[in-house]
Design an enzyme around this catalytic site. Structure first.
Site, mmCIF file in Angstrom:
data_model
loop_
_atom_site.group_PDB
_atom_site.id
_atom_site.type_symbol
_atom_site.label_atom_id
_atom_site.label_comp_id
_atom_site.label_asym_id
_atom_site.label_seq_id
_atom_site.Cartn_x
_atom_site.Cartn_y
_atom_site.Cartn_z
ATOM 1 N N ARG A 148 42.552 16.610 -14.997
ATOM 2 C CA ARG A 148 44.097 17.216 -13.799
ATOM 3 C C ARG A 148 45.434 17.900 -14.930
ATOM 4 O O ARG A 148 46.158 18.871 -14.455
ATOM 5 C CB ARG A 148 43.979 15.838 -13.504
ATOM 6 C CG ARG A 148 42.755 16.027 -12.314
ATOM 7 C CD ARG A 148 42.804 14.233 -11.365
ATOM 8 N NE ARG A 148 42.623 14.164 -10.613
ATOM 9 C CZ ARG A 148 41.412 13.050 -11.082
ATOM 10 N NH1 ARG A 148 41.268 12.162 -12.071
ATOM 11 N NH2 ARG A 148 40.482 12.641 -10.154
ATOM 12 N N ASP A 159 40.839 7.485 -4.887
ATOM 13 C CA ASP A 159 40.200 6.759 -5.937
ATOM 14 C C ASP A 159 39.999 4.972 -5.356
ATOM 15 O O ASP A 159 38.625 4.672 -5.236
ATOM 16 C CB ASP A 159 40.938 6.413 -6.978
ATOM 17 C CG ASP A 159 41.505 7.845 -7.494
ATOM 18 O OD1 ASP A 159 40.743 8.319 -8.672
ATOM 19 O OD2 ASP A 159 42.399 8.361 -6.899
ATOM 20 N N ARG A 189 37.051 5.114 -3.417
ATOM 21 C CA ARG A 189 35.662 5.411 -4.312
ATOM 22 C C ARG A 189 34.884 3.768 -4.516
ATOM 23 O O ARG A 189 34.316 3.372 -5.208
ATOM 24 C CB ARG A 189 35.828 6.527 -5.006
ATOM 25 C CG ARG A 189 36.012 7.513 -4.978
ATOM 26 C CD ARG A 189 36.120 8.753 -6.530
ATOM 27 N NE ARG A 189 36.069 9.832 -5.960
ATOM 28 C CZ ARG A 189 36.882 11.030 -6.932
ATOM 29 N NH1 ARG A 189 37.860 11.305 -7.572
ATOM 30 N NH2 ARG A 189 36.146 12.293 -6.462
ATOM 31 N N HIS A 192 47.164 8.817 -10.612
ATOM 32 C CA HIS A 192 45.547 9.891 -9.974
ATOM 33 C C HIS A 192 45.041 10.466 -11.215
ATOM 34 O O HIS A 192 45.325 11.230 -11.380
ATOM 35 C CB HIS A 192 45.557 10.476 -8.792
ATOM 36 C CG HIS A 192 44.520 11.425 -8.113
ATOM 37 N ND1 HIS A 192 43.378 10.475 -7.896
ATOM 38 C CD2 HIS A 192 44.364 13.065 -8.655
ATOM 39 C CE1 HIS A 192 42.283 11.660 -7.334
ATOM 40 N NE2 HIS A 192 43.421 12.605 -7.915
HETATM 41 N N1 LIG Z 1 44.455 14.548 -4.490
HETATM 42 C C1 LIG Z 1 43.086 15.068 -4.987
HETATM 43 O O1 LIG Z 1 42.458 13.594 -4.706
HETATM 44 C C2 LIG Z 1 41.950 16.406 -4.973
HETATM 45 C C3 LIG Z 1 40.735 16.172 -4.940
HETATM 46 C C4 LIG Z 1 40.101 17.372 -4.915
HETATM 47 C C5 LIG Z 1 40.607 18.478 -5.190
HETATM 48 N N2 LIG Z 1 42.078 18.420 -6.123
HETATM 49 C C6 LIG Z 1 42.842 19.534 -5.522
HETATM 50 O O2 LIG Z 1 43.522 20.419 -4.739
HETATM 51 C C7 LIG Z 1 43.103 21.813 -5.638
HETATM 52 C C8 LIG Z 1 42.235 22.953 -4.612
HETATM 53 O O3 LIG Z 1 40.957 22.364 -5.090
HETATM 54 P P1 LIG Z 1 39.851 23.528 -4.329
HETATM 55 O O4 LIG Z 1 38.424 23.268 -5.101
HETATM 56 O O5 LIG Z 1 39.861 23.941 -2.715
HETATM 57 O O6 LIG Z 1 39.686 25.267 -5.703
HETATM 58 P P2 LIG Z 1 39.957 26.251 -5.218
HETATM 59 O O7 LIG Z 1 40.013 26.926 -6.569
HETATM 60 O O8 LIG Z 1 38.442 26.207 -4.359
HETATM 61 O O9 LIG Z 1 40.674 26.814 -3.920
HETATM 62 C C9 LIG Z 1 42.330 27.099 -4.569
HETATM 63 C C10 LIG Z 1 43.121 27.955 -3.444
HETATM 64 O O10 LIG Z 1 44.490 27.999 -3.925
HETATM 65 C C11 LIG Z 1 44.658 29.102 -3.101
HETATM 66 N N3 LIG Z 1 46.406 29.244 -4.003
HETATM 67 C C12 LIG Z 1 46.095 30.066 -5.345
HETATM 68 N N4 LIG Z 1 47.467 30.035 -5.833
HETATM 69 C C13 LIG Z 1 47.781 30.459 -4.251
HETATM 70 C C14 LIG Z 1 49.304 30.464 -3.678
HETATM 71 N N5 LIG Z 1 50.375 30.936 -4.194
HETATM 72 N N6 LIG Z 1 50.021 29.639 -2.444
HETATM 73 C C15 LIG Z 1 48.451 29.803 -2.067
HETATM 74 N N7 LIG Z 1 47.384 29.664 -1.929
HETATM 75 C C16 LIG Z 1 46.617 30.206 -3.423
HETATM 76 C C17 LIG Z 1 43.486 30.564 -4.028
HETATM 77 O O11 LIG Z 1 43.407 31.789 -3.962
HETATM 78 C C18 LIG Z 1 42.244 29.269 -4.109
HETATM 79 O O12 LIG Z 1 41.855 30.040 -2.776
HETATM 80 C C19 LIG Z 1 43.316 21.796 -6.550
HETATM 81 O O13 LIG Z 1 44.087 21.740 -7.849
HETATM 82 C C20 LIG Z 1 42.160 20.732 -7.406
HETATM 83 O O14 LIG Z 1 42.525 20.003 -8.705
HETATM 84 C C21 LIG Z 1 42.555 16.821 -6.192
#
Ligand SMILES: NC(=O)c1ccc[n+]([C@@H]2O[C@H](COP(=O)([O-])OP(=O)(O)OC[C@H]3O[C@@H](n4cnc5c(N)ncnc54)[C@H](O)[C@@H]3O)[C@@H](O)[C@H]2O)c1
Length: 304
Positions: free
Chosen positions: A90, A150, A153, A177
């Protein structure tokens, strides 16, 4: 109950679109704005959801690439940014996503002066801190999903092991996290019965369960490329708790101020959720080893 709420979801990728869908299915919003820098993606996802509106509680769905769509949201959920690739931590995402947040957060904040911002993108603790800084909002209105996932899970795996519903497992994963998160074994219990007094308890098995919890995202990402169902359920639960002023306690990432001597960093501790955001953080009892783990600040806290 929940009457009328506008929820904006920024980022219509795996997580954002699944979160928007989950919010719709749970009837939590009267209006959902789905915003992505890739407006076509936002449109495609929104249309796919709207085509099922006959089966849902009525809600308006707006979409596109313009941040103006998020104006006057009760809650803005930030899922935008790059996601982990196989083998990437991360923290590897930090630089990429910090840059995105620097330009995105002020756009959201100036349109939502009275709203709450929930950060989901990773590394969530660092990005929550940056969102606070770039929004100028009070620390009670900006927080991250943190170790809520977490903990879910962990409770699932402990529930499987002890043959009880995860809902009946009272155990937390706290801290970052990420790789430095830790389980609070000292108070973990099922119906008041300490885990070490439960049939089936074994130190080795418990350590295995925590390792599986900590590494769960890596496992799912290596098998299907991304995680999005469970985090969307976490988002939905947090949104419900906020809108219904439930005072649910969840481990979310907030700015700590003198928590076991820790200040000026965002980490997850059990926090009380209310209509205006974080009502308060609970100082949970920790044994000496757990205190050390909490104080062993993750590498993320040293990032700008
Ligand atoms: N906190 C958690 O527990 C947790 C769990 C899963 C994923 N995540 C995180 O969530 C985030 C998204 O994951 P994902 O799998 O959906 O990724 P993804 O790549 O499928 O989607 C990200 C989206 O953000 C968009 N984007 C990028 N820059 C942007 C901006 N300036 N304005 C608007 N949209 C923008 C992209 O076009 C894309 O569609 C990642 O950082 C991932 O690590 C967090």
């Amino acid at each position: 109950m929940i009457m009328k709420a506008k929820i904006s979801v920024i980022g219509a990728g795996f997580v954002g679109s699944t979160a928007a869908y989950t919010l719709l299915v749970n009837g939590l919003a009267s209006e959902i704005a789905l915003i992505d820098i890739n407006g076509e993606r936002a449109e495609g996802e929104a249309l796919d959801m709207m085509h099922g509106m006959q089966f849902l509680r009525r809600a308006k769905v707006i979409y596109g690439s313009d941040y103006e769509l998020c104006r006057d949201s009760d809650i803005t959920v930030i899922c935008a940014g790059a996601h982990q690739q196989t083998g990437e931590t991360r923290l590897d995402l930090a630089a990429k996503n910090a840059k995105i947040f620097k330009s995105m957060v002020p756009e959201i904040a100036r349109r939502n002066r009275g709203g709450i911002i929930l950060v989901v993108a990773n590394p969530v603790d660092v990005l929550t801190y940056l969102t606070l800084k770039y929004s100028g909002f009070s620390p009670d209105r900006v927080f991250g999903t943190g170790t809520a996932l977490d903990t879910a899970r962990f409770r699932f795996l402990l529930g499987e092991h002890f043959h009880v519903n995860p809902n009946s497992v009272h155990a937390y994963v706290l801290g970052e996290h990420g790789d430095s998160e830790f389980p609070v074994w000292s108070s973990a219990n099922i119906a008041g019965v300490r885990l070490r007094e439960m049939d089936g308890y074994g130190r080795k098995q418990m350590d295995g369960i925590f390792e599986k919890t900590r590494d769960a995202a890596y496992e799912v990402i290596s098998k299907k490329g991304a995680t999005y169902y469970s985090i969307s359920l976490v988002i939905s639960k947090i949104v419900r708790s906020l809108l219904s002023d439930s005072h649910d306690v969840m481990p979310v990432s907030t700015l700590l101020k003198g928590y076991y001597g820790i200040s000026d960093v965002c980490l997850s501790v059990p926090s009380v959720l209310c209509r205006t955001g974080i009502d308060r953080r609970l100082v949970v009892p920790l044994d000496e080893a757990e205190k050390r783990k909490l104080k062993n600040l993750p590498a993320s806290s040293k990032l700008p």
